[in-house]
Design a protein around this motif. Structure first.
Motif, PDB file in Angstrom:
ATOM      1  N   GLN A  46     104.216  48.948  77.120  1.00  0.00           N
ATOM      2  CA  GLN A  46     104.688  47.572  77.221  1.00  0.00           C
ATOM      3  C   GLN A  46     106.019  47.565  77.983  1.00  0.00           C
ATOM      4  O   GLN A  46     106.751  48.553  77.954  1.00  0.00           O
ATOM      5  N   THR A  98     102.323  44.856  80.735  1.00  0.00           N
ATOM      6  CA  THR A  98     101.576  45.726  79.825  1.00  0.00           C
ATOM      7  C   THR A  98     100.633  46.605  80.631  1.00  0.00           C
ATOM      8  O   THR A  98      99.947  46.121  81.533  1.00  0.00           O
ATOM      9  N   GLY A 123     101.173  35.277  77.645  1.00  0.00           N
ATOM     10  CA  GLY A 123     102.569  34.862  77.697  1.00  0.00           C
ATOM     11  C   GLY A 123     102.705  33.425  78.166  1.00  0.00           C
ATOM     12  O   GLY A 123     101.826  32.579  77.936  1.00  0.00           O
ATOM     13  N   LYS A 130     103.433  38.731  78.404  1.00  0.00           N
ATOM     14  CA  LYS A 130     102.797  39.269  77.199  1.00  0.00           C
ATOM     15  C   LYS A 130     101.293  39.287  77.474  1.00  0.00           C
ATOM     16  O   LYS A 130     100.778  38.457  78.228  1.00  0.00           O
ATOM     17  N   HIS A 157     100.765  43.574  73.953  1.00  0.00           N
ATOM     18  CA  HIS A 157     102.150  43.178  73.684  1.00  0.00           C
ATOM     19  C   HIS A 157     102.116  41.686  73.391  1.00  0.00           C
ATOM     20  O   HIS A 157     101.709  40.886  74.239  1.00  0.00           O
ATOM     21  N   ASP A 171      97.976  34.927  69.456  1.00  0.00           N
ATOM     22  CA  ASP A 171      97.846  35.853  70.592  1.00  0.00           C
ATOM     23  C   ASP A 171      96.697  36.827  70.368  1.00  0.00           C
ATOM     24  O   ASP A 171      95.961  37.162  71.307  1.00  0.00           O
TER      25      ASP A 171
END
Length: 451
Positions: A46, A98, A123, A130, A157, A171
């Motif tokens: 990450q 990532t 993200g 993310k 991540h 997520d």
């Protein structure tokens, strides 16, 4: 029973190139001394690089990945002298910040029959600040590519901050829904290529497998694959940030078990354990017992002490504005109930590596093995509630369009970040500005000369 040995590491690189000597010296610390070199070594990363480089990808990440490739083989040389053990990089794939790297021991690299990859951003605007990256591969057991041990590795991540556990759960759902594999080779195993059926599989299971084959899509959950899910999952040990007074209660290495500041007391408040038990996240996955201290967040002073060889065992130097937490985790899907001749995935070690000077996280490693035989054909989906047959969420039908839109945004943001936040980008901006000014003066001269 023969086993396939895996060594899986998750590490938040904090957007820095790794310190090669530190990384290679300690990379294999969790592998028991008695264990031979694992057939597969997987790095889940990450914040692998600054956002400009990571969003643009390609050659902009080469320097970061080259350092990791070199460190893996340096680690093998440290552990197995003589240079007889080498690793071949099979997968290098990223979704923004990532990344996932899969290595095979050189003498078995040819046994990998096929590889598929997938990525998703969770993200801002579904971009990859993310997100998750997946690799699925087939390890040949008998020399025939249609008889493989299928393995799925996912690096993730997800959302930070103490109070964002609901977002972390969301997520996870987004990853299940939109991390989609599309290689047909990883879904047709065990199904008659001409008829789409097999006499040993009942009608419902045949429909399940034929459905996967016809759409050429599958999520991280699929009937015949092992699954390892690792990353900076960011689950914390409190639902709110610490107060200045809380720092005195942060765990230290000299605390005895049962002491209020022993790290086991803090782990009792681990959000991931709580949310997993409530079936709000990581459905169906298991984790080996955690006996190591929190992996985040170490102070810059701790990182500097590591760089100059400071003694990490005497004191844990924490950042004061974050609760020490087990953010970095590796979970796995145990063997399905229809694999009756094997009991469990075999765990050989699960621990944190020492703090490296380049990050405020400690890396975590899992030494594990799985039976060296394909997962058998599943029974009727109605006969078991196994998550392989009944994923917690269905594939988002718009996953591909969402990823394409997010990728366009990543390129734009990455380009702007590269120009504004990197030395090379600043150089391009300066050169471009000077060129424009020069062109303007030349144009003015030409216009004045014609008057």
């Amino acid at each position: 029973m023969e086993e396939l040995s895996l060594y899986i590491v998750t590490f938040n690189c904090a957007r820095n190139v790794i310190h090669r000597e530190q990384f290679s010296t300690h990379l294999l610390d969790v592998l028991p001394p008695s264990k031979a070199a694992p057939e597969l070594l997987v790095l889940n990363l990450q914040e692998v690089a600054p956002i400009g480089y990571a969003f643009l990808g390609g050659s902009f990440l080469a320097h970061y990945f080259d350092a990791l490739n070199a460190a893996v083989n340096a680690a093998a040389q440290v552990r197995w002298t003589g240079g007889e053990v080498k690793y071949v990089n099979l997968v290098t794939h990223n979704s923004g910040l990532t990344a996932l790297l899969v290595f095979a021991r050189s003498d078995v690299a040819g046994d990998i029959a096929w590889i598929d990859t997938a990525e998703v951003g969770v993200g801002v605007h579904e971009m990859g600040n993310k997100g998750a990256v997946g690799a699925r591969l087939g390890y040949t057991t008998t020399g025939r590519a249609n008889e493989t041990v299928d393995l799925t590795f996912v690096a993730a991540h997800i959302a930070p901050m103490e109070d964002a556990y609901d977002q972390r759960n969301q997520d996870w759902r987004s990853i299940v829904e939109r991390l989609v594999f599309t290689n047909p080779d990883n879904t047709t195993q065990g199904v008659d290529a001409e008829e789409g059926r097999d006499d040993d599989v009942d009608e419902d299971a045949g429909l399940l497998l034929r459905g996967e084959s016809s759409t050429r899509q599958s999520s991280m959950f699929t009937p015949r694959s092992h699954l390892f899910f690792a990353g900076d999952l960011n689950y914390r040990t409190s639902d709110s940030p610490p107060s200045p007074e809380d720092y005195a209660r942060f765990p230290q290495p000299d605390a005895h078990f049962g002491d209020p500041i022993h790290h086991s007391q803090l782990f009792a408040k681990d959000q991931l354990t709580r949310e997993l038990r409530a079936q709000n996240t990581l459905h169906g996955l298991s984790e080996a017992p955690i006996e190591f201290p929190p992996t985040y967040k170490y102070s810059s002073k701790a990182q500097k002490a590591t760089l100059v060889g400071g003694d990490q065992a005497r004191v844990w130097q924490w950042a004061k504005h974050r609760w020490p937490s087990w953010c970095d985790r590796i979970l796995y899907l145990d063997l399905p109930p229809w694999m009756k001749d094997s009991n469990h995935v075999n765990i050989h070690g699960y621990d944190a590596l020492p703090l490296f000077s380049t990050s405020d996280h400690r890396a975590v490693a899992l030494a594990v093995s799985v039976p060296l035989k394909p997962i058998p054909r599943p029974p009727s989906p109605s006969s078991t509630d196994d998550v392989r047959l009944h994923p917690p969420f269905s594939i988002d039908p718009n996953w591909k369009a969402k990823r394409a839109t997010a990728r366009t945004k990543e390129i734009i943001i990455g380009g702007l970040s590269y120009l504004a936040l990197t030395r090379e980008g600043n150089g391009f901006l300066l050169a471009g500005t000077i060129s424009l000014i020069g062109c303007w003066f030349v144009l003015q001269s030409l216009l004045l000369g014609d008057m």
